[in-house]
Write a protein that holds these residues in place. Structure first.
Motif, PDB file in Angstrom:
ATOM      1  N   SER A 290      36.740  47.042  30.931  1.00 55.37           N
ATOM      2  CA  SER A 290      35.673  47.999  31.159  1.00 55.37           C
ATOM      3  C   SER A 290      34.754  47.689  32.326  1.00 55.37           C
ATOM      4  O   SER A 290      33.877  48.449  32.620  1.00 55.37           O
ATOM      5  CB  SER A 290      34.815  48.088  29.910  1.00 55.37           C
ATOM      6  OG  SER A 290      34.139  46.864  29.779  1.00 55.37           O
ATOM      7  N   GLY A 291      34.947  46.563  32.963  1.00 60.79           N
ATOM      8  CA  GLY A 291      33.962  46.163  33.948  1.00 60.79           C
ATOM      9  C   GLY A 291      33.820  47.138  35.087  1.00 60.79           C
ATOM     10  O   GLY A 291      34.657  47.998  35.307  1.00 60.79           O
ATOM     11  N   ILE A 292      32.734  47.001  35.826  1.00 62.10           N
ATOM     12  CA  ILE A 292      32.538  47.857  36.991  1.00 62.10           C
ATOM     13  C   ILE A 292      33.411  47.286  38.098  1.00 62.10           C
ATOM     14  O   ILE A 292      33.152  46.205  38.602  1.00 62.10           O
ATOM     15  CB  ILE A 292      31.057  47.850  37.425  1.00 62.10           C
ATOM     16  CG1 ILE A 292      30.203  48.399  36.305  1.00 62.10           C
ATOM     17  CG2 ILE A 292      30.876  48.645  38.703  1.00 62.10           C
ATOM     18  CD1 ILE A 292      28.726  48.404  36.598  1.00 62.10           C
ATOM     19  N   LYS A 293      34.479  47.999  38.412  1.00 60.50           N
ATOM     20  CA  LYS A 293      35.406  47.433  39.400  1.00 60.50           C
ATOM     21  C   LYS A 293      35.493  48.313  40.631  1.00 60.50           C
ATOM     22  O   LYS A 293      35.240  49.496  40.545  1.00 60.50           O
ATOM     23  CB  LYS A 293      36.785  47.266  38.779  1.00 60.50           C
ATOM     24  CG  LYS A 293      36.867  45.949  38.013  1.00 60.50           C
ATOM     25  CD  LYS A 293      38.211  45.765  37.348  1.00 60.50           C
ATOM     26  CE  LYS A 293      38.196  44.440  36.589  1.00 60.50           C
ATOM     27  NZ  LYS A 293      39.240  44.368  35.605  1.00 60.50           N
TER      28      LYS A 293
END
Lengths: 293, 294
Positions: A290-293
């Protein structure tokens, strides 16, 4: 493979080992501290009068009773609107709200992730910006919009403002990004429409993300008091959270009302906990993507 | 039916219609209202930047209490809660799954007690008479002679708000970080040890944190947003808005006070816009510090 002398990577170990002792020595006291207030609520809710008044106050209940729950239901039925009405309202609003939240965010996330159209980068940027959005800051215009559109005193006023969840959109989009394009392409060759691909291929794959959003949405909608306060004047259309709050804020100040307040708190808290315990395995699985990538 | 639903609009319209109605329009309307006098009954009258000038020069409550309270609260709860989330997530990753699940549920459960449950239970614990749990303990130990009015006293309210907020701060950010730590490629660590890393501290700074940057950023943004949104707590604990002698008054309470108690909606909108700007500004800084360079 790690050699016997290799001491570094103990991340996600498969079994207990003596070297993990310091972590447990840190975690156990800390977790105890964190859970005390929750244990307190569980104990307090089942205390009979005599123990609620006991001095010095006791933490653990000795003779558990359902008195507080009985008193709660007596007070509720005296208020004119039956308890079941609030419960049904809450369940209705929460179930419809969570379902809608999941579908509209997943739809949009799929489009932003896999469909081709102009301006999708911009939309995602706007959504990321809205992550920082503080609902209270625009409560007044929101109130005016709901009032002008005639939604006051409708169930829609409970649901519609709550189901726009930029965080949820963000999480699901990141997850769909990781679904391989090849499966989608091959389904298209077989003549499937985007909607069919979404329901038959993407939705099952993103089940863990759906679980996370489900928990978040449930937590937010089930516990929400603000829509009942702001948009609803008709007592019989308000939710359980609102009723419990008004009840505990009147009764919670004196000792006599404490047991009842604790019982009410327990009733509100347990559904959240149960849902989380059931879905937590899936949730942790989701978050990895889910990270901000 | 689903056969013909192929256009992106089918997917976009539901979410973005609501997004437009309940987020974009209100933000624009708030900005517009902030330049008006509006009492919710008569139509708003345009007064330029008077509200902003008043906020800066005349609103002593805002300048003296609200702003400093909010900054103090956010600067403690945000970073400390964030660090705590990371440390706990990291520690949890060092123990086997069975135990981890139990601890994770315990640590996450306080953030499930939003609103109603939280307020009533903490009010009992900090109750101002000798029946209150904390008072009774302190009296028993001989630390104090008189029960303390924890929730009504300006000396304690803020501290209690901070403690309660930290207690419930293991939310989504914590879960994200936990998954982030667990998801790091194990071979990275082995390679690092070959390259001369010697202990866990180096492991954390050279491998763990850089490998989970996205989750760290997500956690940080969540921390910023949730601490600035946490306005209910002081009012719920003390049972009044404004809180006793404005000791626990945060920007969110100030907006409620002016907008929904005094019906000075134009002015409340001004405060809202200022709050949005503060959150946006701090989030930008967070992105700058933790975000990947584009």
């Amino acid at each position: 493979m790690a050699s016997a002398s290799f001491q570094g990577t103990k991340i996600n170990p498969t079994r207990l080992h003596r070297s993990q002792l310091p972590f447990f020595m840190f975690l156990i006291p800390f977790a105890t501290l964190m859970i005390l207030p929750i244990l307190f609520i569980f104990n307090h809710a089942f205390k009979p009068r005599s123990e609620l008044f006991a001095y010095p106050p006791r933490f653990f209940v000795r003779n558990p009773t359902f008195d507080n729950f009985n008193e709660l239901s007596r007070l509720v039925s005296a208020s004119g609107v039956p308890f079941s009405r609030y419960l049904v309202n809450s369940l209705l609003v929460t179930i419809i709200g969570v379902t809608l939240a999941i579908f509209i965010t997943a739809f949009s996330a799929y489009a932003l992730s896999k469909l081709k159209f102009r301006g999708k980068k911009l939309l995602f940027e706007i959504n990321t910006l809205a992550l920082m959005f503080v609902p209270i800051a625009v409560q007044i215009p929101r109130y005016l919009i709901i009032a002008r559109s005639g939604l006051i005193d409708t169930y829609a006023a409970h649901i519609l403002p709550m189901i726009v969840m930029p965080v949820a959109m963000f999480l699901i989009k990141q997850f769909i990004d990781q679904t391989p394009n090849e499966i989608i392409e091959s389904a298209k060759i077989d003549g499937a429409s985007e909607m069919q691909i979404f329901f038959k291929i993407v939705l099952p794959v993103i089940a863990p993300a759906i679980a996370t959003v489900g928990i978040l949405a449930f937590q937010i909608i089930w516990n929400d008091v603000s829509t009942s306060v702001l948009y609803i004047n008709d007592e019989s259309k308000r939710t359980l959270a609102f009723y419990m709050q008004s009840l505990t804020s009147i009764q919670g100040n004196n000792v006599a009302g404490q047991g009842m307040a604790a019982a009410a708190s327990l009733i509100m808290f347990v559904p959240n906990l149960v849902l989380f315990v059931f879905l937590q395995g899936k949730v942790m699985n989701t978050m990895a993507h889910s990270g901000i990538k | 039916m689903t056969k013909r639903m192929n256009h992106p609009a089918w997917f976009l319209l539901p979410y973005w219609t609501l997004f437009f109605v309940f987020i974009i329009v209100p933000v624009i309307a708030a900005i517009f209202l902030s330049f008006t006098y509006f009492n919710a009954i008569q139509a708003p009258t345009f007064i330029g930047i008077t509200n902003y000038i008043e906020l800066i020069t005349m609103d002593t409550v805002f300048m003296q209490y609200v702003l400093s309270n909010t900054l103090k609260f956010a600067l403690i709860v945000g970073p400390v809660g964030y660090l705590l989330s990371f440390i706990l997530a990291w520690v949890l990753a060092q123990i086997p799954q069975k135990y981890r699940t139990v601890f994770a549920i315990i640590l996450y459960s306080p953030s499930l007690t939003m609103g109603v449950a939280m307020a009533s239970m903490w009010r009992i614990i900090f109750s101002g008479d000798s029946q209150g749990y904390l008072n009774s303990l302190l009296l028993n130990w001989g630390v104090i002679l008189e029960p303390i009015q924890f929730l009504q006293s300006p000396d304690y309210l803020m501290t209690i708000m901070i403690v309660v907020s930290l207690w419930s701060s293991m939310g989504v950010g914590f879960l994200a970080m936990l998954a982030g730590v667990l998801n790091i490629d194990q071979t990275l660590y082995e390679a690092a040890y070959v390259d001369g890393i010697r202990n866990r501290a180096q492991e954390i700074f050279y491998i763990t944190i850089p490998s989970m940057k996205p989750q760290m950023l997500f956690g940080a943004v969540m921390a910023v947003v949730t601490t600035f949104q946490a306005g209910g707590i002081g009012v719920q604990l003390s049972g009044s808005n404004p809180t006793p002698q404005y000791a626990g008054q945060l920007i969110v309470n100030h907006i409620e006070d002016f907008g929904f108690i005094r019906y000075m909606m134009g002015y409340a909108a001004t405060v809202s816009v200022v709050l949005l700007l503060i959150v946006y500004f701090i989030s930008k800084i967070t992105f700058r510090i933790l975000g990947e360079k584009e």
